[in-house]
Design a protein around this motif. Structure first.
Motif, short mmCIF file in Angstrom:
data_model
loop_
_atom_site.label_atom_id
_atom_site.label_comp_id
_atom_site.label_asym_id
_atom_site.label_seq_id
_atom_site.Cartn_x
_atom_site.Cartn_y
_atom_site.Cartn_z
N GLU A 120 -7.61 5.79 -9.40
CA GLU A 120 -6.13 6.11 -9.01
C GLU A 120 -6.06 6.78 -7.87
O GLU A 120 -5.41 6.80 -6.96
N THR A 134 -3.11 -1.39 0.31
CA THR A 134 -2.43 -2.42 -0.71
C THR A 134 -3.40 -2.64 -1.81
O THR A 134 -4.49 -2.33 -1.58
N THR A 135 -2.81 -3.11 -3.02
CA THR A 135 -3.74 -3.48 -4.02
C THR A 135 -3.39 -4.47 -4.98
O THR A 135 -2.08 -4.62 -5.12
N ILE A 137 -3.16 -5.54 -8.67
CA ILE A 137 -3.34 -4.74 -9.77
C ILE A 137 -3.22 -5.91 -11.15
O ILE A 137 -2.50 -6.82 -10.73
N ASN A 150 2.67 2.15 -11.52
CA ASN A 150 3.14 1.74 -10.30
C ASN A 150 4.21 2.56 -9.49
O ASN A 150 4.10 2.77 -8.28
N ARG A 153 1.57 4.95 -7.83
CA ARG A 153 0.83 4.27 -6.74
C ARG A 153 1.87 4.32 -5.61
O ARG A 153 1.12 4.82 -4.35
N GLU A 154 2.95 3.88 -5.66
CA GLU A 154 4.00 3.74 -4.49
C GLU A 154 4.36 5.18 -3.83
O GLU A 154 4.41 5.39 -2.78
N VAL A 160 1.81 -2.27 -3.98
CA VAL A 160 1.19 -2.76 -4.82
C VAL A 160 1.69 -4.32 -5.19
O VAL A 160 2.69 -4.76 -5.14
#
Length: 306
Positions: A120, A134-135, A137, A150, A153-154, A160
Motif C-alpha cells: 500500500e 492507477t491500480t 484491485i 480505497n 489510496r485515493e 483505483v
C-alpha cells in the motif's frame, strides 16, 4: 460500525510517532502469530514445501512475517498522516529512472508487483512522487475494509479500478493515456488463470498484466517495496520487459506471464519474511481448469449444433 472503528483507530494512530507505530505493529504481529493458528500453520507448511527448509526455519521466518504484517497494518492506518514530506523521509527509491524511461515511451506502463512488504505504501509513495499511478484491485471480503483502503489510496493520489467489473474499461483507458497501471500478480487466479510453476508447484496465475502489455504494447516494469533494517522502506525498480509477438498468442502470453512469475519468485526467495505465505496461492488444482475448459468446449459444440 467496523468502518467507524477503523477510522477512529486510524485517527489515533496518526497522532503517534512513526517509531512507536512500528513497535506497536511488531507487538500486534506477534499477538496475531499466536492467535491465527490456521494461517500460521498454512504459512509454515507452504514455506517448508516451497523453500525446502525445516519446520524450525519456517517458524522463524513466520514470526518475522507476522511482525512485518503487524507493522504494515499500523502503517496503512497511518496513511492519512503520510505526507509527501514523510514519504521522502521514510521511503527511498532505487532505479526510479526505469519507470520514467518506460513512461517516456508514451504507451503507458504495466507495473508488476506482489503482496511483498507494504504494497500500500508502494503505490502511495510513487503517487506522491508525481507519477500517474492507477491500480487494479481485488475487493476485500469485507466491504468496509475495501472502502477505507480505497479512501486512503485515493487520498495518496492513486486511481483505483476494481477487477472483474466494468471498471477495467476505465483501466484500459488510463493505460492508453500513458499512465501506470499496477497489478498485484501473486494471487490464485481460479479457473480463469494459466498454470505456471510458482515456487516449485503449478499455480493458477492471472493473465491480466500480460493481456494489457500485449494490447497496448506497454512495457512491464517490476516494482517491489522492502523494509529497511533500521526502519523505513526501499522501493526496488527493475528493468522493463516486453511482450514479444511471435504470432502464437497463447504461447506469447504464457511466456511473458512465466517471466513475470519468475521475477516475483526471486523477490520472495530473497525476502521470504516479506510475502504473505498463508495466502491460498495454490488453491486451484490444474484439474479444475481442465474440467472448466472441457465444459466450455462442450457448451460451444452444443451451441454450434443448435
Amino acid at each position: 460500525m467496523q468502518y467507524k472503528i477503523l477510522k477512529l483507530l486510524s485517527y489515533l494512530i496518526c497522532l503517534l510517532p512513526y517509531r512507536l507505530i512500528l513497535l506497536l505493529g511488531q507487538g500486534f504481529g506477534r499477538l496475531y502469530y499466536r492467535i491465527a493458528a490456521r494461517q500460521r500453520k498454512r504459512a509454515v507448511a507452504q514455506m517448508q514445501e516451497s523453500l525446502q527448509i525445516s519446520a524450525e526455519q519456517a517458524e522463524r521466518i513466520a514470526v518475522n512475517l507476522f511482525e512485518n504484517l503487524g507493522r504494515t497494518f499500523m502503517e496503512v492506518m497511518y496513511m492519512p498522516a503520510f505526507t509527501a514530506e514523510k514519504m521522502r523521509r521514510y521511503v527511498t527509491v532505487e532505479n526510479r529512472h526505469y519507470l520514467q524511461e518506460a513512461l517516456a515511451e508514451g504507451r503507458g506502463v504495466v507495473l508488476l508487483t506482489a503482496h511483498i512488504g507494504n504494497w500500500e505504501w508502494l503505490g502511495a509513495a510513487l503517487a506522491m512522487l508525481g507519477l500517474p499511478i492507477t491500480t487494479v484491485i481485488k475487493r476485500q471480503p469485507n466491504d468496509q475494509h475495501t472502502q477505507i483502503l480505497n479512501e486512503y489510496r485515493e487520498m495518496a493520489g492513486i486511481e483505483v479500478f476494481a477487477s472483474g467489473t466494468s471498471e477495467l474499461v476505465s483501466a484500459a483507458k488510463a493505460l492508453k493515456k500513458g499512465k501506470i497501471l499496477g497489478f498485484l500478480a501473486d494471487q490464485d487466479a481460479g479457473q480463469h488463470g494459466v498454470f505456471v510453476d510458482f515456487l516449485g508447484k503449478p499455480a493458477s496465475t492471472p493473465l491480466g498484466p500480460a493481456v494489457f502489455a500485449k494490447r497496448f504494447r506497454a512495457p512491464v516494469v517490476p516494482v517491489f517495496i522492502v523494509r529497511e533494517p533500521a526502519g523505513g522502506h526501499k522501493i526496488l525498480v527493475s528493468q522493463p520487459l516486453y511482450y514479444q509477438d511471435t504470432g502464437n498468442e497463447a504461447q506469447d502470453l504464457y511466456r511473458i506471464t512465466e517471466q513475470m512469475t519468475g521475477i516475483i519468485e526471486a523477490m520472495i526467495q530473497q525476502y521470504p519474511d516479506h510475502w504473505l505465505w498463508f495466502q491460498k496461492r495454490w488453491n486451484t488444482p490444474p484439474e479444475a481448469v481442465k474440467a472448466s475448459e472441457q465444459q466450455t468446449a462442450a457448451a460451444a459444440r452444443r451451441g454450434q449444433g443448435a
